[in-house]
Design a protein around this motif. Structure first.
Motif, PDB file in Angstrom:
ATOM      1  N   ILE A  69      91.369   5.031  50.582  1.00  0.00           N
ATOM      2  CA  ILE A  69      90.003   5.576  50.747  1.00  0.00           C
ATOM      3  C   ILE A  69      89.785   6.709  49.736  1.00  0.00           C
ATOM      4  CG2 ILE A  69      88.470   6.851  52.342  1.00  0.00           C
ATOM      5  CD1 ILE A  69      88.739   3.986  53.260  1.00  0.00           C
ATOM      6  N   LYS A  70      90.804   7.577  49.603  1.00  0.00           N
ATOM      7  CA  LYS A  70      90.671   8.697  48.653  1.00  0.00           C
ATOM      8  C   LYS A  70      90.511   8.183  47.221  1.00  0.00           C
ATOM      9  CE  LYS A  70      93.085  11.976  51.583  1.00  0.00           C
ATOM     10  NZ  LYS A  70      94.415  12.457  51.982  1.00  0.00           N
ATOM     11  N   SER A  71      91.225   7.089  46.889  1.00  0.00           N
ATOM     12  CA  SER A  71      91.116   6.554  45.525  1.00  0.00           C
ATOM     13  C   SER A  71      89.709   5.985  45.285  1.00  0.00           C
ATOM     14  CB  SER A  71      92.195   5.505  45.255  1.00  0.00           C
ATOM     15  OG  SER A  71      91.891   4.304  45.943  1.00  0.00           O
ATOM     16  N   LEU A  72      89.091   5.430  46.334  1.00  0.00           N
ATOM     17  CA  LEU A  72      87.717   4.923  46.176  1.00  0.00           C
ATOM     18  C   LEU A  72      86.758   6.069  45.891  1.00  0.00           C
ATOM     19  CD1 LEU A  72      87.491   2.425  49.202  1.00  0.00           C
ATOM     20  CD2 LEU A  72      87.574   1.802  46.787  1.00  0.00           C
ATOM     21  N   ILE A  73      87.017   7.200  46.536  1.00  0.00           N
ATOM     22  CA  ILE A  73      86.118   8.364  46.362  1.00  0.00           C
ATOM     23  C   ILE A  73      86.284   8.954  44.953  1.00  0.00           C
ATOM     24  CG2 ILE A  73      85.608  10.708  47.196  1.00  0.00           C
ATOM     25  CD1 ILE A  73      86.592   9.697  50.002  1.00  0.00           C
TER      26      ILE A  73
END
Ligand code: B16
Ligand code: MG
Length: 218
Positions: A212-216
């Protein structure tokens, strides 16, 4: 912090209401003498109520009057709502609250993008209404998935450009809608069914905080 828009489908992503849709449609189909299998039900996922009944009638080679059509739609929904009335937050699918909480912590806008006209009622029942910055559902659209309208409105409501949005979807039509909207699509289900999604996970327990953090960040 980077801002992305996270758009969640409802049925099959946040809760498994597909089983209630199936039970309600199956009863109705039986009354009309139409055989209707779980496999066919797969084709009703993400599809509007009107389109679902049209498909069931076509499978059974039946033509009915507009009056009866409307009556059956009402009957199906009443039955469906009787199942919904029994729902509570135990029916939220595993790890959905973890992902919603992470997104909130990271101050990412969250929207619902569902074909269901009962979306608000369901979110209320499972205590998730306040988790969304915007709710776009079957009452707000003129064109059903695979048309991208529902997701484009959802993006607009949270003020995020479509190309900065990420959609979680369990249906073939919904993944197509997200792709057409130029959004990243995350299929929730099997790779065989949702192979056209940008990423596919069988459920949220497979989606890590780091992902999720990488998507952000990207
Ligand atoms: P309603 P979603 C969809 O929800 C369901 O997947 C689909 O089976 C249903 O026919 C449709 O909502 C309309 O629902 O009868 O409640 O308006 O997956 O887009 O959240
Ligand atoms: Mg769905």
């Amino acid at each position: 912090m980077n801002k992305k828009g996270f758009i969640f489908d409802l049925d099959g992503v946040i809760v498994d209401t597909a089983k209630y849709h199936f039970l309600a449609w199956q009863r109705l189909a039986k009354d009309l003498d139409i055989d209707f299998t779980e496999e066919e039900n797969e084709q009703l996922k993400g599809v509007s109520r009107v389109r679902s009944l049209e498909k069931i009638l076509a499978w059974g080679n039946k033509t009915i009057s507009q009056e009866l059509f409307n009556e059956l739609m009402g009957k199906k929904n009443e039955e469906y709502l009787s199942f919904i009335a029994e729902m509570d937050d135990n029916e939220i699918l595993p790890d959905v609250p973890r992902v919603l909480n992470l997104l909130k912590e990271m101050e990412q806008p969250i929207s619902l993008g569902s074909a269901s006209k009962n979306a608000r009622t369901i979110l209320k029942r499972v205590n998730l209404l306040s988790s969304f910055d915007a709710i776009v559902d079957g009452n707000d659209v003129t064109k059903a998935k695979p048309d991208p309208e529902v997701f484009l409105i959802a993006a607009k409501e949270i003020n995020v450009k479509p190309e900065d949005c990420i959609v979680f979807e369990d249906s073939v039509a919904g993944v197509t809608a997200a792709n057409t909207a130029n959004m990243i699509s995350i299929g929730i289900g099997s790779k065989e069914v949702l192979g056209h999604a940008t990423y596919v996970f069988s459920d949220f327990t497979e989606i890590s905080d780091d992902f999720i953090k990488s998507l952000i960040e990207n």
